[in-house]
Design a protein around this motif. Structure first.
Motif, PDB file in Angstrom:
ATOM      1  N   GLY A 273      50.682  32.980  49.076  1.00  0.00           N
ATOM      2  CA  GLY A 273      49.729  33.235  48.010  1.00  0.00           C
ATOM      3  C   GLY A 273      50.424  33.579  46.696  1.00  0.00           C
ATOM      4  N   GLY A 274      49.863  33.109  45.590  1.00  0.00           N
ATOM      5  CA  GLY A 274      50.434  33.381  44.285  1.00  0.00           C
ATOM      6  C   GLY A 274      51.626  32.539  43.925  1.00  0.00           C
ATOM      7  N   HIS A 275      52.172  31.791  44.873  1.00  0.00           N
ATOM      8  CA  HIS A 275      53.359  30.969  44.650  1.00  0.00           C
ATOM      9  C   HIS A 275      52.980  29.513  44.360  1.00  0.00           C
ATOM     10  CE1 HIS A 275      55.309  34.476  46.343  1.00  0.00           C
ATOM     11  NE2 HIS A 275      56.488  33.934  46.149  1.00  0.00           N
ATOM     12  N   GLY A 276      53.953  28.767  43.822  1.00  0.00           N
ATOM     13  CA  GLY A 276      53.756  27.345  43.595  1.00  0.00           C
ATOM     14  C   GLY A 276      52.804  27.023  42.469  1.00  0.00           C
ATOM     15  N   ARG A 277      52.496  28.031  41.663  1.00  0.00           N
ATOM     16  CA  ARG A 277      51.545  27.884  40.566  1.00  0.00           C
ATOM     17  C   ARG A 277      52.202  28.377  39.274  1.00  0.00           C
ATOM     18  NH1 ARG A 277      49.454  29.661  45.381  1.00  0.00           N
ATOM     19  NH2 ARG A 277      47.462  28.835  46.104  1.00  0.00           N
ATOM     20  N   THR A 278      51.423  28.777  38.300  1.00  0.00           N
ATOM     21  CA  THR A 278      51.987  29.216  37.025  1.00  0.00           C
ATOM     22  C   THR A 278      52.656  30.588  37.139  1.00  0.00           C
ATOM     23  OG1 THR A 278      49.971  30.344  36.307  1.00  0.00           O
ATOM     24  CG2 THR A 278      50.160  27.993  35.794  1.00  0.00           C
ATOM     25  N   TYR A 279      53.487  30.876  36.157  1.00  0.00           N
ATOM     26  CA  TYR A 279      54.143  32.183  36.059  1.00  0.00           C
ATOM     27  C   TYR A 279      53.104  33.304  36.050  1.00  0.00           C
ATOM     28  CZ  TYR A 279      56.678  36.057  33.799  1.00  0.00           C
ATOM     29  OH  TYR A 279      57.219  37.290  33.476  1.00  0.00           O
ATOM     30  N   GLU A 280      52.016  33.126  35.304  1.00  0.00           N
ATOM     31  CA  GLU A 280      51.004  34.178  35.203  1.00  0.00           C
ATOM     32  C   GLU A 280      50.318  34.428  36.541  1.00  0.00           C
ATOM     33  OE1 GLU A 280      50.395  36.278  32.827  1.00  0.00           O
ATOM     34  OE2 GLU A 280      51.983  35.392  31.588  1.00  0.00           O
ATOM     35  N   GLU A 281      50.063  33.370  37.297  1.00  0.00           N
ATOM     36  CA  GLU A 281      49.447  33.558  38.617  1.00  0.00           C
ATOM     37  C   GLU A 281      50.413  34.257  39.559  1.00  0.00           C
ATOM     38  OE1 GLU A 281      46.549  30.263  39.963  1.00  0.00           O
ATOM     39  OE2 GLU A 281      47.908  29.247  38.576  1.00  0.00           O
ATOM     40  N   PHE A 282      51.688  33.886  39.472  1.00  0.00           N
ATOM     41  CA  PHE A 282      52.706  34.555  40.274  1.00  0.00           C
ATOM     42  C   PHE A 282      52.793  36.029  39.889  1.00  0.00           C
ATOM     43  CE2 PHE A 282      57.532  35.010  41.018  1.00  0.00           C
ATOM     44  CZ  PHE A 282      57.351  35.402  42.337  1.00  0.00           C
ATOM     45  N   LYS A 283      52.790  36.316  38.613  1.00  0.00           N
ATOM     46  CA  LYS A 283      52.941  37.672  38.091  1.00  0.00           C
ATOM     47  C   LYS A 283      51.870  38.625  38.612  1.00  0.00           C
ATOM     48  CE  LYS A 283      53.100  40.147  33.649  1.00  0.00           C
ATOM     49  NZ  LYS A 283      53.108  39.979  32.168  1.00  0.00           N
ATOM     50  N   LYS A 284      50.647  38.142  38.733  1.00  0.00           N
ATOM     51  CA  LYS A 284      49.550  39.031  39.127  1.00  0.00           C
ATOM     52  C   LYS A 284      49.356  39.130  40.648  1.00  0.00           C
ATOM     53  CE  LYS A 284      45.864  35.552  38.646  1.00  0.00           C
ATOM     54  NZ  LYS A 284      44.705  35.122  37.839  1.00  0.00           N
ATOM     55  N   SER A 285      50.145  38.389  41.413  1.00  0.00           N
ATOM     56  CA  SER A 285      49.977  38.398  42.875  1.00  0.00           C
ATOM     57  C   SER A 285      50.640  39.617  43.510  1.00  0.00           C
ATOM     58  CB  SER A 285      50.549  37.118  43.487  1.00  0.00           C
ATOM     59  OG  SER A 285      51.958  37.049  43.291  1.00  0.00           O
ATOM     60  N   THR A 286      50.082  40.058  44.629  1.00  0.00           N
ATOM     61  CA  THR A 286      50.652  41.158  45.411  1.00  0.00           C
ATOM     62  C   THR A 286      51.261  40.607  46.694  1.00  0.00           C
ATOM     63  OG1 THR A 286      48.663  41.574  46.733  1.00  0.00           O
ATOM     64  CG2 THR A 286      48.786  42.627  44.555  1.00  0.00           C
ATOM     65  N   TRP A 287      52.037  41.432  47.382  1.00  0.00           N
ATOM     66  CA  TRP A 287      52.644  40.935  48.626  1.00  0.00           C
ATOM     67  C   TRP A 287      51.575  40.665  49.678  1.00  0.00           C
ATOM     68  CZ3 TRP A 287      52.103  43.329  53.300  1.00  0.00           C
ATOM     69  CH2 TRP A 287      51.908  44.713  53.347  1.00  0.00           C
ATOM     70  N   ARG A 288      50.468  41.344  49.597  1.00  0.00           N
ATOM     71  CA  ARG A 288      49.372  41.050  50.534  1.00  0.00           C
ATOM     72  C   ARG A 288      48.732  39.692  50.212  1.00  0.00           C
ATOM     73  NH1 ARG A 288      49.694  46.492  50.029  1.00  0.00           N
ATOM     74  NH2 ARG A 288      49.663  47.702  51.978  1.00  0.00           N
ATOM     75  N   ASP A 289      48.724  39.327  48.920  1.00  0.00           N
ATOM     76  CA  ASP A 289      48.295  37.977  48.550  1.00  0.00           C
ATOM     77  C   ASP A 289      49.257  36.946  49.136  1.00  0.00           C
ATOM     78  OD1 ASP A 289      46.167  38.933  46.963  1.00  0.00           O
ATOM     79  OD2 ASP A 289      47.451  39.089  45.193  1.00  0.00           O
ATOM     80  N   TRP A 290      50.550  37.228  49.060  1.00  0.00           N
ATOM     81  CA  TRP A 290      51.551  36.301  49.610  1.00  0.00           C
ATOM     82  C   TRP A 290      51.306  36.082  51.106  1.00  0.00           C
ATOM     83  CZ3 TRP A 290      56.431  39.416  47.639  1.00  0.00           C
ATOM     84  CH2 TRP A 290      56.358  39.550  46.235  1.00  0.00           C
TER      85      TRP A 290
END
Length: 314
Positions: free
Chosen positions: A102-119
């Motif tokens: 989760g949060g990966h493979g997308r824009t920097y901003e989407e990565f920035k706001k992701s949490t490890w639980r999202d991952w």
């Protein structure tokens, strides 16, 4: 010498070591994963990457085939397991789900706001989808940060008895090799982000800029997993684990493998298997895109892939 001066000097040294530029990175949208033009291929065609999407109604034979959920590490993408898929397609009869965190493979901003639980969430989503479709031989292969993500799932009982046959951990990170990473909570907010050195190929599959928020999430995750390992817990019934760890790499300290070996046991109390690999590469199973790859690296990759496939067929 005053404490204030020492603290300032320390922060300056950290800044230089992490080679951070400014609070707002300059992203080349056309060449970097961080931008808004390059996305992980699994987002465009999930059926090519996820068994749960590719097979609507699995046959009895397919339900009993080994299915391996292959998951990449922090700041990476499904590319990290492409070589394993290619090798397996040519040498074994198994099914592979390459899961994008989760949060990966997308824009920097989407990565920035992701949490490890999202991952972590897409791992459980695919696992639950495979269980719901009746697959009986589910396995897991994780590299780097994918390893503490699945270790956390095991500890909190999200993976049930007889729900996963084999778990393979490649260069798990529980203790970072770069000890300055432990100071990210102090230094990170002042710097904003950190810059990685990628090859031209890697720029398409790995974030060039790593937001300090995500590094804080990484530290929260591995701190939690480390404490759980120190307390000790066991694998689900019917689950085997093997850890493959480079003797030296610049991301995950070799002590990580020791902590997993000491803190995690099979259901009957016996030890899991750990193999130390004569390599200085982090995620030594991924060779494509690197500047320098030796024949020794390729031989080691093949040896580990063969070992994994053999264990899957048992």
């Amino acid at each position: 010498m005053s404490t204030t001066y020492l603290n300032f000097k320390f922060i300056l040294i950290c800044s230089l070591l992490f080679t951070c530029c400014s609070s707002n990175p300059e992203i080349d949208n056309a060449t970097m994963l961080d931008g808004d033009q390059i996305f992980d291929a699994s987002l465009y065609n999930p059926a090519q990457y996820l068994v749960s999407k590719a097979i609507d109604n699995p046959s009895a034979i397919q339900k009993n085939m080994p299915v391996i959920i292959a998951v990449h590490g922090y700041s990476a993408a499904t590319f990290e397991w492409d070589e394993f898929r290619t090798y397996s397609n040519a040498n074994a009869d198994i099914l592979i789900s390459q899961v994008l965190l989760g949060g990966h493979g997308r824009t920097y901003e989407e990565f920035k706001k992701s949490t490890w639980r999202d991952w972590q969430e897409p791992i459980m989503t695919e696992y639950n989808a495979l269980i719901a479709k009746g697959y009986t031989n589910i396995n897991f292969a994780g590299s780097s940060t994918a390893c503490p993500l699945v270790l956390d799932l095991i500890q909190k009982g999200a993976i049930t008895d007889n729900g996963m046959k084999n778990i393979f951990l490649i260069d798990p990170i529980v203790i970072p090799a770069d000890k300055l990473l432990t100071l990210i909570g102090f230094v990170g907010p002042m710097l904003g982000y950190f810059e990685s050195t990628n090859t031209a190929t890697e720029e398409n599959y790995y974030y060039h800029f790593r937001p300090q928020e995500t590094l804080n999430e990484l530290m929260d995750l591995i701190d939690k997993v480390r404490k759980n390992l120190q307390n000790g817990y066991r694998l689900p019934l019917g689950t085997q684990m093997k850890v493959y760890k480079s003797i030296k790499d610049d991301t995950a300290d070799a002590v990580s493998a020791v902590l997993i070996y000491k803190g995690l046991k099979k259901q009957d109390g016996s030890a899991i298997e750990v193999e130390m690999i004569d390599s200085n590469l982090h995620v030594f199973t991924r060779l494509d895109g690197r500047d320098t790859v030796t024949q020794k690296d390729r031989d080691m990759q093949k040896q580990v892939f063969d070992d994994m496939l053999q264990l899957l067929q048992q």
